[in-house]
Design a protein around this motif. Structure first.
Motif, PDB file in Angstrom:
ATOM      1  N   ARG A  10      32.451  70.089  21.430  1.00 32.32           N
ATOM      2  CA  ARG A  10      32.548  68.644  21.937  1.00 32.32           C
ATOM      3  C   ARG A  10      33.183  67.731  20.791  1.00 32.32           C
ATOM      4  O   ARG A  10      33.881  66.897  20.709  1.00 32.32           O
ATOM      5  CB  ARG A  10      31.430  68.005  22.803  1.00 32.32           C
ATOM      6  N   ILE A  57      38.365  61.017  31.192  1.00 34.90           N
ATOM      7  CA  ILE A  57      38.433  62.568  31.437  1.00 34.90           C
ATOM      8  C   ILE A  57      37.950  63.235  29.940  1.00 34.90           C
ATOM      9  O   ILE A  57      38.605  63.186  29.187  1.00 34.90           O
ATOM     10  CB  ILE A  57      39.573  63.109  31.888  1.00 34.90           C
ATOM     11  N   GLN A  72      36.458  51.406  41.069  1.00 33.40           N
ATOM     12  CA  GLN A  72      37.164  52.300  40.121  1.00 33.40           C
ATOM     13  C   GLN A  72      38.202  52.516  40.509  1.00 33.40           C
ATOM     14  O   GLN A  72      38.488  53.079  41.831  1.00 33.40           O
ATOM     15  CB  GLN A  72      36.217  53.518  40.230  1.00 33.40           C
ATOM     16  N   LYS A  77      38.113  57.027  36.163  1.00 34.92           N
ATOM     17  CA  LYS A  77      37.111  57.866  36.822  1.00 34.92           C
ATOM     18  C   LYS A  77      36.269  58.510  35.808  1.00 34.92           C
ATOM     19  O   LYS A  77      36.880  58.901  34.836  1.00 34.92           O
ATOM     20  CB  LYS A  77      37.562  58.808  37.946  1.00 34.92           C
ATOM     21  N   PRO A  78      34.891  58.772  36.016  1.00 36.66           N
ATOM     22  CA  PRO A  78      34.263  59.463  34.921  1.00 36.66           C
ATOM     23  C   PRO A  78      34.436  60.964  34.891  1.00 36.66           C
ATOM     24  O   PRO A  78      34.971  61.363  35.854  1.00 36.66           O
ATOM     25  CB  PRO A  78      32.620  59.112  35.360  1.00 36.66           C
ATOM     26  N   TRP A  80      33.664  65.092  33.876  1.00 34.79           N
ATOM     27  CA  TRP A  80      32.639  65.956  34.630  1.00 34.79           C
ATOM     28  C   TRP A  80      31.402  66.286  34.099  1.00 34.79           C
ATOM     29  O   TRP A  80      30.343  66.316  34.666  1.00 34.79           O
ATOM     30  CB  TRP A  80      33.234  67.511  34.465  1.00 34.79           C
ATOM     31  N   ARG A  81      31.128  65.599  32.915  1.00 34.75           N
ATOM     32  CA  ARG A  81      29.600  65.471  32.310  1.00 34.75           C
ATOM     33  C   ARG A  81      29.007  64.369  32.816  1.00 34.75           C
ATOM     34  O   ARG A  81      27.613  64.175  32.650  1.00 34.75           O
ATOM     35  CB  ARG A  81      29.701  65.532  30.611  1.00 34.75           C
ATOM     36  N   ILE A  83      29.224  62.684  36.069  1.00 36.14           N
ATOM     37  CA  ILE A  83      28.931  62.759  37.469  1.00 36.14           C
ATOM     38  C   ILE A  83      27.559  63.498  37.928  1.00 36.14           C
ATOM     39  O   ILE A  83      27.573  64.557  37.281  1.00 36.14           O
ATOM     40  CB  ILE A  83      30.024  62.969  38.072  1.00 36.14           C
TER      41      ILE A  83
ATOM     42  N   TYR B 239      37.814  64.534  42.652  1.00 34.89           N
ATOM     43  CA  TYR B 239      36.447  64.775  41.815  1.00 34.89           C
ATOM     44  C   TYR B 239      36.237  66.354  41.871  1.00 34.89           C
ATOM     45  O   TYR B 239      35.343  66.741  41.161  1.00 34.89           O
ATOM     46  CB  TYR B 239      35.487  64.217  42.561  1.00 34.89           C
ATOM     47  N   GLU B 242      36.094  68.181  38.801  1.00 37.49           N
ATOM     48  CA  GLU B 242      35.288  68.187  37.810  1.00 37.49           C
ATOM     49  C   GLU B 242      34.055  68.748  38.341  1.00 37.49           C
ATOM     50  O   GLU B 242      33.340  69.290  37.602  1.00 37.49           O
ATOM     51  CB  GLU B 242      35.003  66.380  37.607  1.00 37.49           C
ATOM     52  N   GLN B 246      31.808  71.776  36.171  1.00 33.92           N
ATOM     53  CA  GLN B 246      30.583  71.837  36.004  1.00 33.92           C
ATOM     54  C   GLN B 246      29.892  73.101  36.434  1.00 33.92           C
ATOM     55  O   GLN B 246      28.849  73.568  35.750  1.00 33.92           O
ATOM     56  CB  GLN B 246      29.819  70.650  37.059  1.00 33.92           C
TER      57      GLN B 246
END
Lengths: 172, 414
Positions: A10, A57, A72, A77-78, A80-81, A83, B239, B242, B246
């Motif tokens: 990361r 992202i 939003q 948008k947020p 994947w880590r 949400i 979404y 994502e 996960q």
């Protein structure tokens, strides 16, 4: 082990991103970003702070920065880590912050001369997108209006027309 | 030189296992009984299941425990497997510890819900008595049922003995519920070959099992009215991706959780578990990779193979998802030829599912090992000692370049 590797990976990703990010920030330069609908209607404003990634992202958020509150729009948008897992919605009433207006191809246009404020449109609208003030229709919430056309279909006075968004004149 | 009794380089088992827990009782159990026994000791909040051969004995035995008041489980008798998995998902969403069991067509009927269980991150534990999928209808063992579900997002553990099924079911509870994993786990055991085979099982004391698994630790609960939440909302192009990412991440965390839980279980039971078991691999020239009961059969034959002056080894794969790619490369890349035994066919593919994984792992690592595939035992067709000897003999020829790798069929009438 797996977690350590992940963190290291990361970090490397974040470093490679850094160059691109600075460039983008320079261009954006803390300028006020005004989001407008296709109709030229101002729907939301948001100031981008210096150093803040333009895209969430996979981006590492600066420490202490709170998740964007309120509405939003697409692209903000947020990652994947950030949400909740499993597609869960853990906060009640968040439909208000979720933009469904982007699904629309045609938008309702109200002819206020014909409107008798019977509020049929308000009753029928599945998204609560008809804006009402003091018992009178004042406009359409384009952040949520999906353009389904039910309001236009139900209006007894034919005061609502579904038109190409570039020709709508109402106030959001 | 005698090779008998030598067992070097056997995965996690090279670690010296501590003495078994006090109060361990040796019982004669069939595979199905062992699953029911483990379920009794876990004492899950909810079990929803529908009977299907050869899994029937699991739920039959467990329903006796419920009737006798030996467990506090809410046992939901449903009208189909689709409903069984749906009820399990609902109970898991409520924050319950949930278990179930099925086989073949029952698993197929659950299909839709399997993906939903994994995507909702519901740590359900399901024992699968492997049976051939219809049609034509067949009740005997092969891996076509669980192999078809390999991309459903479940962790998949294969067991080779009755005791392993028992151990795996208990560990599955901990693995699935691990922090950052939160995934459902399938524990596979070969239908009839293990499910109805009577073997000695060292059963742990109930208290030991309870202290090992601990109380359920739900992250969210649908019944928590002070913190309302939504399960299963519409998840579109903005979404869904994502959430799938996960799930990939969760499998990566599972790799560590499986190792940790296997080690900790070793401390409790005296039986250590890793990703795989290796037998006579250290100096092996040729090796076989297998899953389930066949791996046990091969293990028993290794001394005979060594007596034939074949430097043969065995890699018994315990985890199919997540797949131990690194371990496969590490243990097999020094060998000259490897045969992968598949108990299911992947029609139109370049071999069986296990073969594809192994050959991909070695190929990507740049190993010069020749990898070949054998499809065997479909619909419960026996795999004999002669078949296994033939595989090793083929391998020695392959190692010398006298036989080309490819997909072959063991025991099918030409």
């Amino acid at each position: 082990m797996a977690r350590k590797k992940e963190t290291a990976a990361r970090k490397t990703r974040a470093q490679t991103r850094k160059g691109r990010k600075t460039e983008r920030v320079k261009r954006a330069g803390g300028a006020k970003k005004v989001r407008t609908s296709a109709a030229g209607v101002k729907t939301s404003t948001r100031t981008r702070k210096k150093g803040e990634a333009t895209s969430a992202i996979g981006a590492k958020r600066p420490a202490g920065r709170k998740r964007a509150k309120g509405r939003q729009a697409g692209g903000e948008k947020p990652g994947w880590r950030d949400i909740p897992r499993g597609g869960l919605i853990v906060k009640a009433g968040n439909a208000e912050t979720y933009e469904t207006g982007s699904w629309r191809t045609k938008a309702p246009a109200i002819d206020f001369d014909r409107c008798t404020n019977c509020l049929f449109c308000w009753i029928w609208c599945p998204d609560g997108a008809i804006q009402v003030k003091d018992g009178k229709v004042v406009g359409i919430d384009l952040f949520h209006c999906k353009g389904c056309g039910i309001c236009a279909h139900e209006c007894p006075k034919e005061a609502i027309a579904m038109v190409d968004e570039r020709r709508t004149t109402h106030v959001a | 030189m005698s090779h008998r009794g030598r067992r070097t380089g056997s995965g996690a088992r090279v670690l010296r296992a501590p003495a078994p827990a006090k109060g361990t009782i040796v019982k004669a159990l069939r595979g199905a009984d062992a699953v029911a026994e483990a379920m009794r000791q876990v004492n899950p909040g909810v079990v929803a299941a529908y009977p299907i051969t050869p899994q029937t004995d699991v739920v039959e035995r467990f329903s006796e425990f419920v009737a006798d008041g030996e467990v506090g489980t809410e046992f939901v008798t449903v009208e189909s497997e689709h409903s069984a998995m749906s009820a399990c998902i609902g109970a898991a969403a409520a924050g319950c510890r949930v278990m179930t069991a099925t086989s073949a067509n029952g698993l197929a009927l659950m299909w839709e819900m399997l993906y939903i269980a994994a995507s909702y991150r519901a740590p359900i534990v399901m024992a699968v008595a492997n049976r051939a999928l219809s049609g034509p209808i067949n009740i005997h063992c092969d891996h076509s049922d669980s192999m078809g579900a390999r991309d459903s997002g479940w962790i998949q553990i294969y067991s080779s003995t009755v005791e392993e099924v028992y151990d795996n079911v208990i560990q599955a509870v901990r693995i699935g519920e691990s922090k950052d994993v939160r995934l459902p786990v399938m524990v596979m055991f070969d239908g009839f070959i293990i499910s109805h085979l009577l073997e000695r099982v060292r059963v742990l004391p109930d208290k030991k099992v309870q202290s090992f698994i601990g109380p359920p630790r739900p992250v969210y609960s649908l019944l928590d009215i002070d913190h309302p939440l939504t399960y299963g909302p519409l998840d579109l192009f903005d979404y869904y991706f994502e959430h799938k990412r996960q799930q990939v991440d969760a499998m990566e965390y599972a790799e560590k959780a499986i190792t940790d839980v296997g080690k900790e279980y070793g401390q409790v039971s005296g039986r250590l578990y890793g990703y795989y078991e290796a037998h006579e691999l250290d100096d092996a020239e040729v090796a076989v990779v297998a899953l389930g009961s066949t791996a046990s059969t091969i293990k028993g034959l290794i001394p005979e193979i060594r007596d034939e002056r074949i430097k043969g080894g065995l890699l018994k794969v315990r985890l199919f998802r997540p797949f131990p790619t690194r371990d496969v490369v590490r243990r097999l890349s020094a060998t000259k030829a490897v045969a992968v035994l598949d108990r299911s066919a992947s029609f139109g593919a370049d071999g069986g599912p296990l073969y594809l994984e192994v050959s991909n792992a070695l190929g990507r690592a740049g190993a010069k090992t020749k990898v070949t595939n054998y499809i065997y035992g479909l619909g419960g067709r026996d795999i004999s000692h002669e078949h296994i000897m033939r595989v090793y003999q083929d391998l020695t020829r392959m190692a010398r370049g006298r036989l080309k790798p490819g997909t072959r069929y063991l025991g099918v009438r030409e």
